[in-house]
Design an enzyme around this catalytic site. Structure first.
Site, mmCIF file in Angstrom:
data_model
loop_
_atom_site.group_PDB
_atom_site.id
_atom_site.type_symbol
_atom_site.label_atom_id
_atom_site.label_comp_id
_atom_site.label_asym_id
_atom_site.label_seq_id
_atom_site.Cartn_x
_atom_site.Cartn_y
_atom_site.Cartn_z
ATOM 1 N N ASP A 1 -15.207 -2.115 -3.823
ATOM 2 C CA ASP A 1 -14.520 -2.043 -5.114
ATOM 3 C C ASP A 1 -15.564 -1.760 -6.195
ATOM 4 O O ASP A 1 -16.387 -2.614 -6.519
ATOM 5 C CB ASP A 1 -13.795 -3.367 -5.378
ATOM 6 C CG ASP A 1 -13.121 -3.413 -6.745
ATOM 7 O OD1 ASP A 1 -13.218 -2.431 -7.508
ATOM 8 O OD2 ASP A 1 -12.513 -4.462 -7.060
ATOM 9 N N HIS B 1 -12.189 -9.780 -6.744
ATOM 10 C CA HIS B 1 -10.995 -9.791 -7.584
ATOM 11 C C HIS B 1 -9.787 -10.079 -6.699
ATOM 12 O O HIS B 1 -9.774 -9.736 -5.511
ATOM 13 C CB HIS B 1 -10.857 -8.411 -8.255
ATOM 14 C CG HIS B 1 -9.803 -8.321 -9.302
ATOM 15 N ND1 HIS B 1 -8.458 -8.251 -9.013
ATOM 16 C CD2 HIS B 1 -9.909 -8.253 -10.659
ATOM 17 C CE1 HIS B 1 -7.769 -8.143 -10.145
ATOM 18 N NE2 HIS B 1 -8.617 -8.151 -11.156
ATOM 19 N N GLN C 1 -16.178 -2.225 -11.538
ATOM 20 C CA GLN C 1 -17.049 -2.758 -12.578
ATOM 21 C C GLN C 1 -18.382 -2.021 -12.689
ATOM 22 O O GLN C 1 -19.190 -2.365 -13.546
ATOM 23 C CB GLN C 1 -17.309 -4.249 -12.319
ATOM 24 C CG GLN C 1 -16.076 -5.117 -12.437
ATOM 25 C CD GLN C 1 -15.452 -5.075 -13.826
ATOM 26 O OE1 GLN C 1 -16.135 -4.892 -14.823
ATOM 27 N NE2 GLN C 1 -14.139 -5.237 -13.888
#
Length: 404
Positions: free
Chosen positions: A197, A120, A200
Site C-alpha cells: 500500500d 490501514h 502515503q
C-alpha cells in the site's frame, strides 16, 4: 530559501488564496493545484463523452485521455506494461479487487496471510474476510521499538504456507517508513506474493514497482494532488491474466452470448463500468505537477520542514511524540498529555490549524501502542515555517484552555 520556495508553491493552490489557515492533514487528502482543478473544468467544457463507447470524436478523445494517463502512470511508478495499471476509485477499492479476485481464488484452507499490525483498516478488513471465507490463517507482523516492522518477527512467521504478505510502504498513522524491499525479497524466497500500500508515499519519493519486484501495489490519487475518484491497482501482468474479474458489465467484456461471456484482456477486464475520466485526467495533471517540481525538490522542502517541526514540538514538555527517531514521510503523530486528541484538534481548529485526530483507521496499531487515539500532523510542499509557528502557538492555547 526553502521557505521562499514553499511560499511560491503555495500560490499554485487556490484554496490558500481564499483564507489564511494552516492545513496539516495532507495524509488524509492533499490540496489541489490549479493545474488539476482547471483540468476538470477543461474536460467538461471540451471533451465530455462516454470514453470508448462511441466512434465519434469526443468519445475517442475521452478514451485517449484514459490510455495516455495509463501510460504516464506506468512510467511514473516504474511498471513494465500499460496493462499492469488498473484504474479504480481509490486504494480501498483496489485492495478489495485483489482480495476478491486473487485472495478468494488462489488462497486456500490452511494457507497463511501475513499482515502488518500497522496497516490501514482497508488493508486488514478484506483479509479478515478472505481468511474466514477460505479458512486460511491470518497472522500479524508486529513492530520494533522504532515503529518499523520487526524483521525477526516476520522471519519467524514467514513459511512455506504463507501465500500473501500485506504491508504499507509508510504507516499512515505515524509516517514511519518500512523496509518493504527487504520484506519483498524475503517473501519471494518462500514463494509468497506481496501487496504494498503506497498511499502515503507516492507524493514524496520515486517508486519503482518493477525494480522492487512487488506483486501488487495500490495508491489513491487524492493524496498526491489529484481529484477524488481515481486510484491505481498495479499488479504483475501474469497475475492479472490468471485472476477473474471483479465487476461484470460494460467495457470489461469481449463478447456476450445468451448463456456465456468472454472477457476483455487486461487492463479492461478489471475496469467494468464507465470510468471517471475527468478524475483520471486530474491524475495525469498531478503527475505532471510532481514532475515539474521534481521529487528532489519536494524532498528538500519537506525534510527541512520536518526537522524544524520535530525540534519545535520536542521543546513542548506537555506534548508526547511517537516514533520520531526513524526515517519517515512528513508525518508526526502526537498527543497533548492528559487531553483527548479530539479535544486538541477542536481547539486547534479555533485558531485555523487543521490536524487529524482519532485512530486514523489504524485501531490495531494504536491498541498495540497502548493508546486510544492521537493527533496527526502531515505536511506538504505548500507548508511553511509560518504554519509551524501557528501550530505551536495554538498548542499553547490547548494547554491554557485545558489547564494543564
Amino acid at each position: 530559501m526553502l521557505n521562499q520556495e514553499s511560499n511560491e508553491l503555495k500560490k499554485d493552490f487556490p484554496i490558500f488564496l481564499k483564507e489564511d489557515f494552516t492545513y496539516l492533514d495532507t495524509s488524509a487528502t492533499s490540496q489541489k493545484p490549479s493545474i488539476v482543478i482547471d483540468s476538470i473544468n477543461e474536460y467538461y467544457r471540451n471533451f465530455n463523452a462516454n470514453a470508448g463507447r462511441g466512434s465519434y470524436e469526443l468519445s475517442i478523445m475521452s478514451k485517449s485521455i484514459i490510455e495516455n494517463t495509463r501510460t504516464k502512470v506506468k512510467e511514473f511508478v516504474g511498471a513494465s506494461e500499460d496493462a499492469e495499471v488498473i484504474f479504480t476509485k481509490n486504494t480501498t477499492e483496489a485492495i478489495n479487487i485483489i482480495a476478491y479476485c486473487y485472495g478468494l481464488n488462489f488462497i486456500n484452507e490452511k494457507d497463511e496471510i501475513l499482515i502488518a499490525v500497522s496497516n490501514h483498516h482497508a488493508n486488514i478488513v478484506p483479509w479478515q474476510f478472505v481468511s474466514k471465507k477460505v479458512k486460511a490463517r491470518l497472522k500479524y507482523i508486529y513492530l520494533d521499538k522504532d515503529g518499523q516492522l520487526d524483521i525477526e518477527d516476520f522471519k519467524y512467521k514467514l513459511n512455506e504456507n504463507t501465500k500473501l504478505v500485506c504491508l504499507s510502504s509508510a504507516v499512515n498513522a505515524t509516517g514511519v517508513l518500512q523496509d518493504f524491499e527487504k520484506i519483498i525479497n524475503l517473501s519471494h524466497k518462500k514463494n509468497a506474493k506481496v501487496l504494498l500500500d503506497c498511499s502515503q508515499t507516492m507524493a514524496h519519493f520515486k517508486h519503482e514497482f518493477d525494480k522492487w519486484d512487488v506483486d501488487f501495489a495500490v495508491f489513491s490519487g487524492h493524496k498526491m494532488f489529484s481529484a477524488f475518484g481515481v486510484g491505481v491497482l498495479y499488479a504483475k501482468k501474469e497475475l492479472l491474466d490468471m485472476m477473474p474479474p471483479f465487476l461484470y458489465g460494460g467495457d470489461m467484456i469481449e463478447y456476450v452470448h445468451e448463456q456465456s461471456t468472454t472477457y476483455a484482456k487486461v487492463p479492461q477486464k478489471f475496469e467494468g463500468g464507465t470510468l471517471d475520466t475527468p478524475a483520471i485526467l486530474s491524475l495525469s495533471k498531478a503527475i505532471d505537477y510532481i514532475n515539474s517540481i521534481s521529487y528532489e525538490r519536494i524532498n528538500k522542502i519537506e525534510h527541512n520542514l520536518m526537522i524544524e517541526l520535530t525540534f519545535r514540538l520536542m521543546q513542548l514538555d506537555f506534548v508526547e511524540l511517537y516514533f520520531t527517531n526513524v526515517e519517515r514521510v512528513p508525518v508526526i503523530s502526537f498527543n497533548v498529555k492528559g487531553v483527548h486528541s479530539h479535544d486538541t484538534s477542536f481547539i486547534l481548529d479555533r485558531y485555523k490549524v487543521f490536524v487529524r485526530s482519532g485512530q486514523h483507521c489504524c485501531a490495531p496499531l494504536l491498541n498495540y501502542m497502548g493508546i486510544n487515539s492521537t493527533c496527526r500532523i502531515s505536511i506538504s510542499i505548500y507548508n511553511t515555517s509560518k504554519d509551524i509557528d501557528r501550530l505551536i502557538e495554538a498548542l499553547y492555547k490547548v494547554k491554557e484552555t485545558m489547564k494543564i
